[in-house]
Every structure is written in structure tokens, then in C-alpha cells.
Write a protein that holds these residues in place. Structure first.
Motif, mmCIF file in Angstrom:
data_model
loop_
_atom_site.group_PDB
_atom_site.id
_atom_site.type_symbol
_atom_site.label_atom_id
_atom_site.label_comp_id
_atom_site.label_asym_id
_atom_site.label_seq_id
_atom_site.Cartn_x
_atom_site.Cartn_y
_atom_site.Cartn_z
ATOM 1 N N ALA A 142 -45.573 -48.021 -6.886
ATOM 2 C CA ALA A 142 -45.366 -49.266 -7.626
ATOM 3 C C ALA A 142 -43.882 -49.599 -7.750
ATOM 4 C CB ALA A 142 -46.002 -49.150 -9.012
ATOM 5 N N VAL A 143 -43.056 -48.578 -8.007
ATOM 6 C CA VAL A 143 -41.619 -48.811 -8.169
ATOM 7 C C VAL A 143 -40.970 -49.126 -6.825
ATOM 8 C CG1 VAL A 143 -39.449 -47.802 -8.958
ATOM 9 C CG2 VAL A 143 -41.560 -47.332 -10.212
ATOM 10 N N ALA A 144 -41.432 -48.480 -5.760
ATOM 11 C CA ALA A 144 -40.855 -48.698 -4.431
ATOM 12 C C ALA A 144 -41.419 -49.937 -3.742
ATOM 13 C CB ALA A 144 -41.109 -47.475 -3.558
ATOM 14 N N ASP A 145 -42.407 -50.582 -4.376
ATOM 15 C CA ASP A 145 -43.081 -51.740 -3.783
ATOM 16 C C ASP A 145 -43.696 -51.354 -2.445
ATOM 17 O OD1 ASP A 145 -44.024 -54.332 -3.687
ATOM 18 O OD2 ASP A 145 -42.226 -55.139 -2.739
ATOM 19 N N ALA A 146 -44.417 -50.228 -2.462
ATOM 20 C CA ALA A 146 -45.054 -49.699 -1.259
ATOM 21 C C ALA A 146 -46.495 -49.342 -1.600
ATOM 22 C CB ALA A 146 -44.302 -48.463 -0.761
ATOM 23 N N THR A 147 -47.247 -48.923 -0.609
ATOM 24 C CA THR A 147 -48.604 -48.452 -0.860
ATOM 25 C C THR A 147 -48.590 -46.946 -1.093
ATOM 26 O OG1 THR A 147 -49.088 -47.980 1.471
ATOM 27 C CG2 THR A 147 -49.475 -50.245 0.694
ATOM 28 N N ALA A 148 -49.647 -46.454 -1.720
ATOM 29 C CA ALA A 148 -49.745 -45.014 -1.948
ATOM 30 C C ALA A 148 -49.784 -44.262 -0.626
ATOM 31 C CB ALA A 148 -50.983 -44.703 -2.784
ATOM 32 N N ALA A 149 -50.443 -44.865 0.378
ATOM 33 C CA ALA A 149 -50.495 -44.211 1.695
ATOM 34 C C ALA A 149 -49.107 -44.103 2.315
ATOM 35 C CB ALA A 149 -51.421 -45.008 2.622
ATOM 36 N N ASP A 150 -48.293 -45.146 2.140
ATOM 37 C CA ASP A 150 -46.916 -45.102 2.660
ATOM 38 C C ASP A 150 -46.116 -43.993 1.986
ATOM 39 O OD1 ASP A 150 -47.368 -47.213 4.373
ATOM 40 O OD2 ASP A 150 -46.625 -48.734 2.971
ATOM 41 N N VAL A 151 -46.310 -43.850 0.673
ATOM 42 C CA VAL A 151 -45.567 -42.829 -0.071
ATOM 43 C C VAL A 151 -45.988 -41.436 0.384
ATOM 44 C CG1 VAL A 151 -45.177 -41.822 -2.355
ATOM 45 C CG2 VAL A 151 -45.148 -44.304 -2.059
ATOM 46 N N ARG A 152 -47.272 -41.240 0.585
ATOM 47 C CA ARG A 152 -47.737 -39.924 1.041
ATOM 48 C C ARG A 152 -47.182 -39.603 2.431
ATOM 49 N NH1 ARG A 152 -52.501 -41.711 -1.633
ATOM 50 N NH2 ARG A 152 -52.904 -40.435 -3.481
ATOM 51 N N ALA A 153 -47.165 -40.605 3.294
ATOM 52 C CA ALA A 153 -46.617 -40.376 4.639
ATOM 53 C C ALA A 153 -45.131 -40.046 4.557
ATOM 54 C CB ALA A 153 -46.847 -41.617 5.503
ATOM 55 N N SER A 154 -44.413 -40.771 3.702
ATOM 56 C CA SER A 154 -42.976 -40.507 3.548
ATOM 57 C C SER A 154 -42.733 -39.142 2.939
ATOM 58 C CB SER A 154 -42.335 -41.585 2.665
ATOM 59 O OG SER A 154 -42.344 -42.847 3.305
ATOM 60 N N SER A 155 -43.613 -38.726 2.037
ATOM 61 C CA SER A 155 -43.391 -37.460 1.328
ATOM 62 C C SER A 155 -43.347 -36.279 2.284
ATOM 63 C CB SER A 155 -44.478 -37.247 0.271
ATOM 64 O OG SER A 155 -45.734 -36.940 0.884
ATOM 65 N N ARG A 156 -44.137 -36.333 3.358
ATOM 66 C CA ARG A 156 -44.131 -35.215 4.318
ATOM 67 C C ARG A 156 -42.782 -35.128 5.032
ATOM 68 N NH1 ARG A 156 -49.592 -36.996 4.804
ATOM 69 N NH2 ARG A 156 -49.071 -38.491 6.469
ATOM 70 N N ILE A 157 -42.254 -36.279 5.430
ATOM 71 C CA ILE A 157 -40.949 -36.296 6.097
ATOM 72 C C ILE A 157 -39.850 -35.871 5.134
ATOM 73 C CG2 ILE A 157 -39.293 -37.720 7.341
ATOM 74 C CD1 ILE A 157 -41.954 -37.285 8.797
ATOM 75 N N LEU A 158 -39.891 -36.385 3.923
ATOM 76 C CA LEU A 158 -38.842 -36.080 2.940
ATOM 77 C C LEU A 158 -38.857 -34.609 2.543
ATOM 78 C CD1 LEU A 158 -39.179 -39.269 0.695
ATOM 79 C CD2 LEU A 158 -37.389 -38.764 2.373
ATOM 80 N N ALA A 159 -40.047 -34.004 2.520
ATOM 81 C CA ALA A 159 -40.127 -32.567 2.224
ATOM 82 C C ALA A 159 -39.564 -31.754 3.380
ATOM 83 C CB ALA A 159 -41.572 -32.170 1.937
ATOM 84 N N ASP A 160 -39.845 -32.178 4.602
ATOM 85 C CA ASP A 160 -39.301 -31.474 5.766
ATOM 86 C C ASP A 160 -37.780 -31.544 5.789
ATOM 87 O OD1 ASP A 160 -41.816 -30.852 6.594
ATOM 88 O OD2 ASP A 160 -41.931 -32.366 8.171
ATOM 89 N N LEU A 161 -37.230 -32.664 5.294
ATOM 90 C CA LEU A 161 -35.777 -32.843 5.274
ATOM 91 C C LEU A 161 -35.131 -32.259 4.021
ATOM 92 C CD1 LEU A 161 -35.611 -36.522 6.608
ATOM 93 C CD2 LEU A 161 -35.079 -34.424 7.855
ATOM 94 N N ALA A 162 -35.926 -31.571 3.197
ATOM 95 C CA ALA A 162 -35.430 -30.894 1.993
ATOM 96 C C ALA A 162 -34.874 -31.872 0.955
ATOM 97 C CB ALA A 162 -34.383 -29.841 2.345
ATOM 98 N N PHE A 163 -35.438 -33.090 0.916
ATOM 99 C CA PHE A 163 -35.104 -34.003 -0.178
ATOM 100 C C PHE A 163 -36.049 -33.774 -1.356
ATOM 101 C CE2 PHE A 163 -33.221 -36.648 3.276
ATOM 102 C CZ PHE A 163 -31.950 -36.784 2.733
ATOM 103 N N THR A 164 -37.333 -33.595 -1.047
ATOM 104 C CA THR A 164 -38.343 -33.423 -2.085
ATOM 105 C C THR A 164 -39.148 -32.156 -1.831
ATOM 106 O OG1 THR A 164 -39.992 -34.700 -0.862
ATOM 107 C CG2 THR A 164 -38.557 -35.928 -2.378
ATOM 108 N N THR A 165 -39.842 -31.720 -2.856
ATOM 109 C CA THR A 165 -40.760 -30.595 -2.696
ATOM 110 C C THR A 165 -42.034 -31.104 -2.022
ATOM 111 O OG1 THR A 165 -41.685 -30.991 -4.901
ATOM 112 C CG2 THR A 165 -39.877 -29.403 -4.734
#
Length: 374
Positions: A142-165
Motif C-alpha cells: 500500500a505504501v509503495a503503491d504496488a501489488t502484494a505479488a510485486d512486493v513478494r517478488a521483490s522481497s526474494r531479490i532484496l533478500a538475495d542482495l542482503a537488503f532485507t531478511t
């Protein structure tokens, strides 16, 4: 091709080593891992001891504190450790020196990693940073103005890049690996975007039924716009803070509410609450706030303010200040006999510790009740 080679390499003196990103969801890779004769190894994140070996290879005199800070930022990713160690010389910072500015190194390290990030991934990080470093997938979306599916897809990349858990399947929640990553994201987000994200966060939290205390920080971070709803939320959060024993936070929120500013029907109430919160927190500014109130309230409105403020000062241990206000309330022209008795009861606590006040209380009681009753 890999499945074909694997099926035919079993009888040959050949070792086929394949590396994939963590948490790979590729079906062929999953099938390959389950093939007979294939050994599947999950590499564990670097532990503190391993990080220490890497750090001390470049910085022999590195302290345990420095190693711990770098390990916390890296969250087990060796690439991040290497980037931190490479950043320090470029910034002219000796990590082995006492008082080395590690924060600057961390900011620069994360900043460079953010530069090449896809805009949709960066939007997720910006939203997560504004939310304080953690949030559910739906809230971040909601804050990023994205869909939940987009956030989940991004989360995998961001975790691989050591930005997020890695995204928790049970909690469906994102978190930064380290507060330094969040800080670096915020430092590189322009003010206009940050304000928009805070407003989205406040709206999303409001729709989800969050408390005023959860919504208020986002409203307080936005530019004042004369919105009475903002004032109401900040007031509610301030009351929660005061009830929870944090008068300084209550004062901060009420000062921000006055900047909004409140409408004519609410401005005096906000000032009265700010006066009380300041007194509870030992902030001498309560005297200035009270002086402002005296110019706007009539006698009937001022009396309960004096009594509440006196009681607050008693609780805060300001005996002289409490006594002065309560004595004023006793003699106030708007005080009837019942109000005077209630105020004298509060003064009785002060009388226990001050003989002069005790005499004045006894005299006032005699005036209200009569000599024999006193």
C-alpha cells in the motif's frame, strides 16, 4: 541440458558443481536437486567468527565491536563484508583507528548498492524504510503503491542482495537486515518522496485499524496543512503516550499538532494538554503555555486547568509549583464549595511536607466547613 548431463555423468569420473541463488524457485533446479546421485548443499550464512577472519585479513587490529557491527550489517552475506572493507579506503577512513566513522562507511556501502537497483525494488525499500524498518506485505504494498505479488517478488531479490531478511511465510513480513541499511535508504530518498510515503503509510494504517500511536509518527513527519483530522490523531497519540508514562513524547506530538494548526474549536484544548504534558515531563515551558492559556480561557474554563495542572505537578514532585496553582484554584472566583474542598484535599498532600502550607490549608478548611468541623 543440466538434467541431461547429470543423468549421464553417474558412471564417469566427472564432478559437476552447480551454484544457484538462495531460495531459488526454478522448477528445473528443484528437479535437479532431487535427482538420484545428486548431493544438495545449502551454504550457511557467515557467522561472526568467519566475518572476523575476513575483516582482520584487511584490518588486523579490528576490534570485536567493529567485527560485530559489520557482521550485523552483512547478515551472513560475504559480498557485503567485502564491500564494507573496500569502501573505507575510498573514503579515507581507517577502520582500525579508534573512533573510526563506521556509520559513514556503512552509508556509502549501502548507497552504492542502491544505485543500480531496479526502481520497483527501490520503491519497496523506500516504503519499508518509512514504515520503520518492518511491515507486512500488504502494508508495504500500500505504501509503495504496488501489488502484494510485486512486493513478494521483490522481497526474494532484496533478500538475495542482503537488503532485507528472507520473507517469513508465517508472518508474511519484511524486515531490513540491519538498521544501518534502513538509515542509508532514508538518507538517499528525497524529502518529497518521503513525505508522500508517510502520508500513504498513515492512510494505510488508518484503514487497517491501527492505533493513533502507530499512525501519529507518519502524520508528524508530513508538512503541516491545517488538517483537523491530523490534529485529532496527534492528540490521541499524545494521550496514549502520557497514559503510558512518556510525557516527553506526548509534548512532542502536541507541539506538532499546534503547528498544523488546530481549528478554533480545538486549539485551546491542544494547548491545555501540552501544558499538562510539559509539566509532567519536568519541562519549564509549561509556565509559558499556562500564560498563553490565561489569555484565552475565561474563569470557568481556567479553573479545571489549574486543578489538573496542580495535581500533575504534585505527581511530578514539584511541590512549590503545585502548591501555588492549587492555592490559586482554592481562591478562584469560579470555585464553589465542592471545588474548593476537592482542591484542598490535593493541597493536603503538600501540607504533609510543608508546615506553612498546612496552616494555610487548615485556615481555608475552617473558612469552608466552619471551625468546629475543621
Amino acid at each position: 541440458l543440466l538434467l541431461y548431463l547429470t543423468a549421464r555423468a553417474g558412471d564417469l569420473p566427472v564432478a559437476l558443481v552447480i551454484a544457484t541463488r538462495p531460495r531459488a524457485d526454478d522448477a528445473p533446479v528443484t528437479l535437479l536437486a532431487s535427482t538420484a546421485g545428486v548431493t544438495h548443499l545449502d551454504l550457511r550464512p557467515l557467522g561472526p567468527e568467519s566475518v572476523g577472519i575476513l575483516v582482520r585479513h584487511d584490518v588486523p587490529d579490528a576490534t570485536d565491536t567493529l567485527v560485530g557491527q559489520i557482521a550485523g550489517l552483512a547478515n551472513g552475506n560475504p559480498l557485503v563484508v567485502e564491500q564494507v572493507l573496500a569502501s573505507a579506503p575510498r573514503l579515507g577512513i581507517d577502520l582500525g583507528a579508534a573512533g573510526a566513522d563506521l556509520d559513514a562507511v556503512l552509508d556509502a556501502t549501502v548507497g552504492r548498492r542502491l544505485q543500480g537497483l531496479d526502481p520497483s525494488r527501490r520503491a519497496v525499500l523506500d516504503a519499508l524504510a518509512v514504515l520503520g524498518g518492518g511491515g507486512t506485505v500488504d502494508l508495504v504494498a500500500a505504501v509503495a503503491d504496488a501489488t502484494a505479488a510485486d512486493v513478494r517478488a521483490s522481497s526474494r531479490i532484496l533478500a538475495d542482495l542482503a537488503f532485507t531478511t528472507p520473507l517469513s511465510r508465517t508472518a508474511d513480513r519484511l524486515d531490513f537486515v540491519h538498521v544501518a541499511v534502513r538509515d542509508a535508504v532514508l538518507h538517499t530518498t528525497d524529502a518529497g518522496s518521503t513525505e508522500l510515503l508517510h502520508r500513504r503509510a498513515a492512510d494505510a494504517l488508518g484503514r487497517s485499524g491501527a492505533t493513533a500511536a502507530e499512525i501519529a509518527p507518519h502524520l508528524a513527519a508530513a508538512t503541516p496543512s491545517g488538517d483537523d483530522h491530523v490534529v485529532q490523531v496527534l492528540q490521541g497519540a499524545a494521550r496514549q503516550a502520557l497514559d503510558g508514562g512518556d510525557p516527553m513524547e506526548a509534548s512532542r506530538l502536541l507541539r506538532r499538532a499546534r503547528l498544523e494548526p488546530p481549528g478554533p474549536g480545538r486549539d485551546r484544548a491542544v494547548l491545555a494538554e501540552l501544558t499538562q504534558a510539559s509539566a509532567a515531563g519536568g519541562d519549564p515551558a509549561w509556565r509559558h503555555h499556562l500564560a498563553d492559556l490565561r489569555t484565552t480561557l475565561d474563569d470557568a474554563e481556567l479553573l479545571p486547568v489549574l486543578r489538573r495542572l496542580g495535581r500533575t505537578l504534585l505527581s511530578a514532585g514539584d511541590l512549590p509549583g503545585a502548591t501555588k496553582l492549587l492555592q490559586e484554584a482554592v481562591d478562584h472566583p469560579a470555585a464553589d464549595a465542592e471545588a474548593r474542598l476537592g482542591t484542598l484535599a490535593m493541597l493536603g498532600f503538600a501540607a504533609r511536607r510543608d508546615p506553612v502550607v498546612r496552616v494555610e490549608v487548615e485556615t481555608a478548611l475552617a473558612d469552608v466547613l466552619g471551625e468546629e468541623t475543621t
